[in-house]
Structures are given as C-alpha cells and as structure tokens.
Design an enzyme around this catalytic site. Structure first.
Site, PDB file in Angstrom:
ATOM      1  N   ASP A  14       0.840  -1.207   0.000  1.00 54.47           N
ATOM      2  CA  ASP A  14       0.000   0.000   0.000  1.00 54.47           C
ATOM      3  C   ASP A  14       0.880   1.265   0.000  1.00 54.47           C
ATOM      4  O   ASP A  14       2.118   1.182   0.082  1.00 54.47           O
ATOM      5  CB  ASP A  14      -0.903  -0.066   1.239  1.00 54.47           C
ATOM      6  CG  ASP A  14      -2.235   0.633   1.052  1.00 54.47           C
ATOM      7  OD1 ASP A  14      -2.391   1.373   0.072  1.00 54.47           O
ATOM      8  OD2 ASP A  14      -3.107   0.441   1.917  1.00 54.47           O
TER       9      ASP A  14
ATOM     10  N   ASP B 262     -10.281   3.768  -3.038  1.00 55.12           N
ATOM     11  CA  ASP B 262     -10.994   2.595  -2.535  1.00 55.12           C
ATOM     12  C   ASP B 262     -12.462   2.574  -2.973  1.00 55.12           C
ATOM     13  O   ASP B 262     -13.176   3.572  -2.860  1.00 55.12           O
ATOM     14  CB  ASP B 262     -10.963   2.577  -1.003  1.00 55.12           C
ATOM     15  CG  ASP B 262      -9.557   2.332  -0.467  1.00 55.12           C
ATOM     16  OD1 ASP B 262      -8.599   2.331  -1.259  1.00 55.12           O
ATOM     17  OD2 ASP B 262      -9.433   2.152   0.757  1.00 55.12           O
TER      18      ASP B 262
HETATM   19  C1  GLA Z   1      -5.916   1.538   1.676  1.00 60.84           C
HETATM   20  C2  GLA Z   1      -6.113   0.543   0.547  1.00 60.84           C
HETATM   21  C3  GLA Z   1      -7.231  -0.419   0.917  1.00 60.84           C
HETATM   22  C4  GLA Z   1      -6.905  -1.121   2.221  1.00 60.84           C
HETATM   23  C5  GLA Z   1      -6.649  -0.104   3.308  1.00 60.84           C
HETATM   24  C6  GLA Z   1      -6.117  -0.753   4.575  1.00 60.84           C
HETATM   25  O1  GLA Z   1      -7.033   2.383   1.816  1.00 60.84           O
HETATM   26  O2  GLA Z   1      -6.403   1.200  -0.651  1.00 60.84           O
HETATM   27  O3  GLA Z   1      -7.427  -1.364  -0.119  1.00 60.84           O
HETATM   28  O4  GLA Z   1      -5.770  -1.928   2.032  1.00 60.84           O
HETATM   29  O5  GLA Z   1      -5.692   0.868   2.908  1.00 60.84           O
HETATM   30  O6  GLA Z   1      -5.815   0.178   5.574  1.00 60.84           O
END
Ligand code: GLA
Length: 368
Positions: free
Chosen positions: A134, A189
């Site tokens: 990430d 997301d």
């Molecule tokens: C980010 C990523 C998500 C998830 C969260 C976890 O927002 O884009 O897919 O992995 O972090 O904290």
C-alpha cells in the site's frame, strides 16, 4: 535473478481470491482467515478458480520485534502468520499478506519503508504467495523507485510471489508498474454503493491498452455480498470486472453468504470471460443515458459484450455489429452468459431490455 518480473508466469490471467478488507476492515483474526479458507473449498469457490486468501491491514502488532521484524498482533493471530499460511496451503490455496511502502500502514501500524528486503524475506519464510503493498504515509517518496525496490526484494527471496501495487492510480502506475508488479490499483478505494461502483468503472475506460497477461489494471476488490447494493448492481459489478480483465478478490464473509451471492461469485461463464487466455482488457464502446456498452475480445475470435443500464427505468439497449467492426450483413451467434444459454443468431444487431442498474452479459461469435 531467476524469479521475478516481467514474465514469471504468476499471473497469466488475473488473480482470483479473497481479501479481508472490504468485509472485515481491521477486525480480523486467525479464526476468520482459517474459516474463510475452508469456506472457499466448501462453497465451490476453489473449484471455480479462487486461489488467494489475503490478509489486509490490521494483522500487525503495534511494534516490530527486537530483531526488527514485523510481527502479528498476538491477540488476533496467537499462532502466528506461518500457522495460518500452512492451513491455507493445506487446503490447496495460496496465501497473501499486506504491508505498506511508507512509514506506517493506512491504519497507523508498522510499515516497511527501509525494511523492504527484511520484510519480503520474512513473508517468504512464512509462505506468502501474494503481497499487497500500500501507499499511505509516503510523503516525498517516488512510487516508481520504491516499487522497483520491492520487486527486487521479492526477487531476492527466490519465492514466487505476486506483487499487488496499491498506490491508487495517482502516478499513472499503468505506465511503469507492468515490469514491477502483477497488478496495480487504478483508483481510490471502492465503497459498497452504486455511486462508487459507477465512478470506479468510469475510471477504467481509458486504461484498457495497459493490461495483459502478467500485468493487470486493478479497479479494487469486490463488494459483492456486503449488502450495500442490489442484486442487479452486484451483477453489474461482476460483469464489468470480468470484461475489464480485473483481478477478482471477493470481499465478503464467505462463511455466511447467501446462495445467490455464492452463485454470482462462482458464475462459471462470467469467470471464464475474466480468465480468458487472450488477456485483453475490454473497452467502452459507448457511454451515456441510452445505455452503456463494453466489449472484450476473447481467445478464438469471440467477444464478450456488457450492456449496462445506469438509468432508473428499464431500457432497450442495441448493439450493431458494425459498431464492432463487422460488416453490416454480419450474423453472430449470441449467448446469454448469465443464463448460460444461446439466444439465437442475430443479423446486423442485437437488442435487449435491461433492468435498471443491471448488466446483460453476452458472448457473441460471428458466423463465417
Ligand atoms: C488503503 C487501501 C485499501 C486497504 C486499506 C487498509 O485504503 O487502498 O485497499 O488496504 O488501505 O488500511
């Protein structure tokens, strides 16, 4: 170095599996992961092609150990990550884990900046087959260089590991990630809402030329079965992900899903489109209120068509074969992929009424 990108064969078709984030956020533990892996087998998802069981953010303890290694939260994973990975492997599945390239994960837990080789080695020792990396807490860092470091760190483990790049499409990863990782997020997301789903789909339209065997655009994980959308909207979700050649990471509670959710996630002809060997991502032929049409070229000369109705009333959507580059007089065998049945031979065009927010998914093949 022997193993590693670009053509290591680990993701000749988009990865399929489950990830803990959309359904559980940080409320995960070893029982959930074990039971989910077992559910992948008992629900038929393994036989349908789902392979990876991925633990997302929230597994980490608040501090590294005395040697500097990441450790699992002992309250959530009292037997450690290796034991969970062994259980997943014993079921004929593969195991994945999450970290972050910056100073902290998105949940504020220890992340991997400066520890790339150490963490990749530790993950490999645990039996990790898939790593999601990430991009939170990375101020001033360049994603291209840092993910290149990750690719090297993974190659140095000499274990085959899929690298899932998660910097949300900010630095146009489709232009540099194919030689480093196997998939890269293209957007922020996803949420379990129709507004989010359609916004994500719109972001994918210009990106079709960047995907191919071994390197995939990732429009984010599935929300199917999480309860925020209707059955029609979840059909649109899966149909579009299949036409987009997207990785399919289920994000619901597989231990408690309804029969319709299970049937949707395992719909064989939809998964076959997603996993088509040609590996060509679909493109948007037409947007707008008269109905949206996407087309994906399939191995052997057939094509998949997704006809989406974003409106609030049922509407007829028509596709002309000339729009697909065929002659006006062309005739195609048309198959309804949801129904798993041929609907007949159509000359010049095909029209069908599509319910609001639903997607008709067709497989068409021109008759010589
Ligand atoms: C980010 C990523 C998500 C998830 C969260 C976890 O927002 O884009 O897919 O992995 O972090 O904290």
């Amino acid at each position: 170095m022997g193993l590693g990108k670009p053509d290591d064969g680990l993701a000749a078709t988009p990865p399929l599996g489950w990830n803990s984030w959309n359904g559980f956020n940080t409320k995960i533990d070893e029982t959930i992961v074990r039971e989910t892996a077992e559910a992948i087998v008992t629900t038929g998802m393994r036989d349908a092609g789902y392979r990876y069981v991925v633990i997302d953010d929230g597994w980490e303890a608040g501090e590294r150990d005395g040697k500097g290694d990441l450790v699992a939260d002992p309250a959530k994973f009292p037997h450690g990550i290796r034991a969970v990975a062994d259980h997943v492997h014993a079921l004929g599945l593969r195991f994945g884990i999450y970290t972050d390239a910056g100073t902290k994960t998105c949940q504020g837990l220890p992340a991997s900046l400066g520890y790339e080789f150490r963490d990749a080695r530790r993950f490999a020792e645990w039996g990790v087959d898939y790593m999601k990396v990430d991009w939170c807490h990375t101020d001033g860092l360049g994603p291209r260089a840092l993910y290149a470091k990750w690719a090297l760190a993974i190659a140095a483990t000499r274990r085959p590991i899929v690298l899932s790049i998660c910097e949300w499409g900010r630095a146009r990863p489709w232009e540099w990630a194919p030689s480093l990782g196997h998939l890269w997020r293209t957007c922020w997301d996803i949420q379990d809402t129709w507004a989010s789903l359609t916004a994500v789909i719109d972001r994918q339209a210009p990106l079709h030329s960047y995907a191919g065997p071994g390197h995939w655009n990732d429009p984010d994980m599935l929300e199917i079965g999480n309860g925020g959308m209707s059955d029609a909207e979840y059909r649109t979700h899966l149909a579009l992900w299949a036409v987009l050649a997207a990785p399919l990471m289920a994000g619901n509670d597989l231990r408690a899903m309804t029969a319709p959710t299970r049937e949707l996630l395992t719909a064989p002809e939809v998964l076959a489109i997603d996993q088509d060997a040609l590996g060509r991502q679909g493109r948007r032929l037409r947007a707008g209120s008269a109905g949206e049409v996407w087309v994906r070229d399939l191995a052997g000369g057939a094509q998949a068509l997704a006809l989406t109705n974003r409106g609030e009333d049922a509407r007829e959507i028509t596709v002309r074969w000339t729009d697909l580059g065929m002659a006006t007089s062309a005739a195609c065998v048309v198959r309804d992929v949801w129904e798993r049945s041929d609907v007949g031979i159509a000359r010049e065009s095909y029209s069908i009424t599509v319910a609001p927010h639903d997607t008709v998914l067709l497989r068409i093949e021109a008759i010589a």
